[in-house]
Motif scaffolding. Structure first.
Motif, short mmCIF file in Angstrom:
data_model
loop_
_atom_site.label_atom_id
_atom_site.label_comp_id
_atom_site.label_asym_id
_atom_site.label_seq_id
_atom_site.Cartn_x
_atom_site.Cartn_y
_atom_site.Cartn_z
N PHE A 249 -19.00 -28.36 8.73
CA PHE A 249 -17.13 -27.94 8.55
C PHE A 249 -16.38 -28.45 8.10
O PHE A 249 -15.54 -28.34 7.97
N TRP A 250 -17.12 -29.45 8.71
CA TRP A 250 -15.93 -31.03 8.26
C TRP A 250 -16.44 -32.85 8.68
O TRP A 250 -16.52 -33.02 8.99
N PRO A 251 -17.23 -32.49 7.09
CA PRO A 251 -17.82 -33.33 6.72
C PRO A 251 -16.69 -34.83 6.99
O PRO A 251 -15.17 -35.15 7.35
N PRO A 252 -17.49 -36.01 8.03
CA PRO A 252 -16.35 -36.57 8.33
C PRO A 252 -16.22 -38.14 7.50
O PRO A 252 -17.22 -37.96 6.76
N GLY A 253 -15.18 -38.88 7.52
CA GLY A 253 -15.39 -39.83 6.22
C GLY A 253 -15.21 -39.56 5.15
O GLY A 253 -15.75 -40.33 4.36
N VAL A 254 -15.24 -38.03 4.76
CA VAL A 254 -14.71 -37.82 3.44
C VAL A 254 -13.47 -37.18 3.30
O VAL A 254 -12.56 -36.39 4.06
N PRO A 255 -12.73 -38.16 1.79
CA PRO A 255 -10.93 -36.98 1.34
C PRO A 255 -11.03 -35.69 1.49
O PRO A 255 -12.16 -34.49 1.21
N LEU A 257 -9.78 -32.80 -0.45
CA LEU A 257 -9.87 -32.83 -1.69
C LEU A 257 -12.05 -32.75 -1.43
O LEU A 257 -12.06 -31.54 -2.06
N VAL A 258 -12.36 -33.97 -1.67
CA VAL A 258 -13.44 -34.01 -2.03
C VAL A 258 -14.22 -32.94 -0.17
O VAL A 258 -15.37 -31.70 -0.24
N LYS A 259 -13.80 -32.44 0.81
CA LYS A 259 -14.56 -31.65 1.56
C LYS A 259 -14.39 -30.14 1.30
O LYS A 259 -14.75 -29.44 1.62
N LEU A 260 -13.19 -30.22 0.51
CA LEU A 260 -12.82 -28.26 -0.09
C LEU A 260 -14.36 -28.19 -1.27
O LEU A 260 -14.54 -27.06 -0.93
N ILE A 261 -15.02 -29.11 -1.75
CA ILE A 261 -16.23 -28.81 -2.20
C ILE A 261 -16.89 -28.74 -1.99
O ILE A 261 -18.21 -28.47 -1.70
N LEU A 262 -17.27 -29.82 -0.68
CA LEU A 262 -18.87 -29.96 0.28
C LEU A 262 -19.01 -29.04 1.64
O LEU A 262 -20.09 -28.78 1.48
N ILE A 263 -17.98 -28.63 1.90
CA ILE A 263 -17.88 -28.14 2.37
C ILE A 263 -18.93 -26.54 2.39
O ILE A 263 -19.78 -25.41 3.06
N PRO A 264 -18.26 -25.67 1.39
CA PRO A 264 -19.64 -24.68 0.45
C PRO A 264 -20.74 -25.65 0.44
O PRO A 264 -22.17 -24.31 0.82
#
Length: 376
Positions: A249-255, A257-264
């Motif tokens: 739900f909150w990948p560390p070390g990731v920008p 905007l990228v988190k918004l894509i990566l979390i789903p």
């Protein structure tokens, strides 16, 4: 000596399988004559394949002179309108007869009216012991007997060298422990070994039973693999920790905007991994059976076009069938191993971060699992 016996067993098995197809075709030819010009009905390969891989209310082996050689199974039905009903599937005569207001159509038992049409106003719940259910109970019984006997032997012999059947099972157990449990689960491997061994042997037994001509291919049923995958998902989720969910739900070390894509994507992966287990086992086991039946069917497809072509192609078809059958024996072991191994990989990923921080010098590191998962 052992190889020779295996070859004889394979020849006998495929002789029975070929005979079942030939008698089925002969029965069709016999029914095609009704005082008129003889008409030979062509083999419907697609129908034969679907009947082989789908569930049924009997173990059907062959048709001889218009009579089915089969083992009927109990039919247990409950209808709010008609109540409980139980009888043997032989009463339905493969869909040719109506019994107690029920008829067999395309492998399913449906309520019918007096004129034989489906009664839409009657709801039926089928609790029958189909061949998948019977074989599932049989495989579970075999697993319990094997493991109980091995456990009793260990209790009697203690630390003595294994002998007999125990000597054949122990290398498999140590292989799963050393190649699946320890590399993927580290110091926690003992906690999960009972589940991994149960999954491996249960799938293996069902895979091997499904290769017996006339039996049911239980692991080629999507419902069976779905239940196994669901149980694995429960075990995986129960093994998670705060680090696991924090990385999802909150990948560390990731920008941001990228988190918004990566979390789903990461959250969907929680459910995609068990689905991969389900589809992988189902697809591999059902594909092999379809290929074997296709090669056998080619004999009668060519024979329907020309008798000489059918006879001439028979050795080629049987040779390829035996070859695929031998590969399927190997696949039976491989797929059981892959399911157990990927389950261990996913469980290890569930507590990977916390495990690595708490035990940085663990002799069985759990990193690089993504590469192993991709390789499998």
């Amino acid at each position: 000596m052992f190889i020779g016996r295996v070859k004889c067993l394979l020849v006998a098995a495929f002789s029975v399988l070929a005979l079942s197809f030939s008698t089925s075709v002969l029965a069709q030819e016999g029914h095609a004559t009704h005082g008129q010009t003889e008409h030979v009905e062509k083999l419907d390969a697609a129908k034969v394949i679907m009947e082989h891989i789908m569930d049924n209310h009997e173990y059907h082996f062959a048709d001889l002179n218009g009579h089915a050689i089969s083992i009927p199974l109990p039919v247990i039905l409950y209808s709010p309108q008609r109540g409980m009903d139980a009888f043997m599937s032989s009463k339905l005569e493969h869909g040719h007869t109506i019994y107690n207001g029920y008829k067999l159509e395309e492998g399913k038992i449906v309520p019918v009216n007096a004129n034989g049409t489906i009664d839409q106003g009657v709801k039926v719940y089928d609790f029958s012991l189909t061949r998948f259910v019977v074989q599932l109970f049989l495989s579970a019984l075999i697993l319990i007997i094997i493991m109980t006997n091995v456990a009793k032997t260990y209790q009697k012999r203690g630390n003595k060298a294994p002998t007999g059947f125990q000597n054949g099972i122990e290398p498999v157990i140590t292989f799963i422990r050393d190649e699946v449990g320890k590399p993927n689960l580290g110091h926690k491997y003992q906690k999960y070994m009972p589940y991994l061994l149960t999954v491996f042997f249960f799938i293996l037994i069902n895979n091997l039973l499904g290769l017996i001509p006339g039996s049911a291919n239980v692991t080629g049923n999507i419902s069976f693999t779905m239940v196994l995958a669901f149980i694995s998902m429960v075990v995986i989720l129960l093994s998670t920790n705060s680090h696991f969910w924090g990385h999802i739900f909150w990948p560390p070390g990731v920008p941001f905007l990228v988190k918004l894509i990566l979390i789903p994507v990461e959250f969907a992966g929680v459910f995609i991994k068990p689905m991969a287990l389900m589809i992988r086992l189902f697809a591999n086991m059902v594909a092999g059976h379809i290929v074997i039946i296709c090669f056998i069917s080619l004999i009668f497809i060519f024979g329907a076009m020309n008798t000489v072509a059918g006879v001439g192609f028979s050795p080629v078809s049987l040779a390829f069938t035996v070859f695929i059958y031998l590969i399927e024996i190997l696949v039976a072991f491989i797929q059981a191993f892959i399911f157990a191994n990927l389950t261990a990989v996913f469980i290890g990923q569930a507590f990977e971060t916390g495990h690595d921080k708490a035990h940085p010098h663990d002799p069985h590191p759990t990193h690089n699992r993504d590469e192993k998962e991709f390789a499998l």
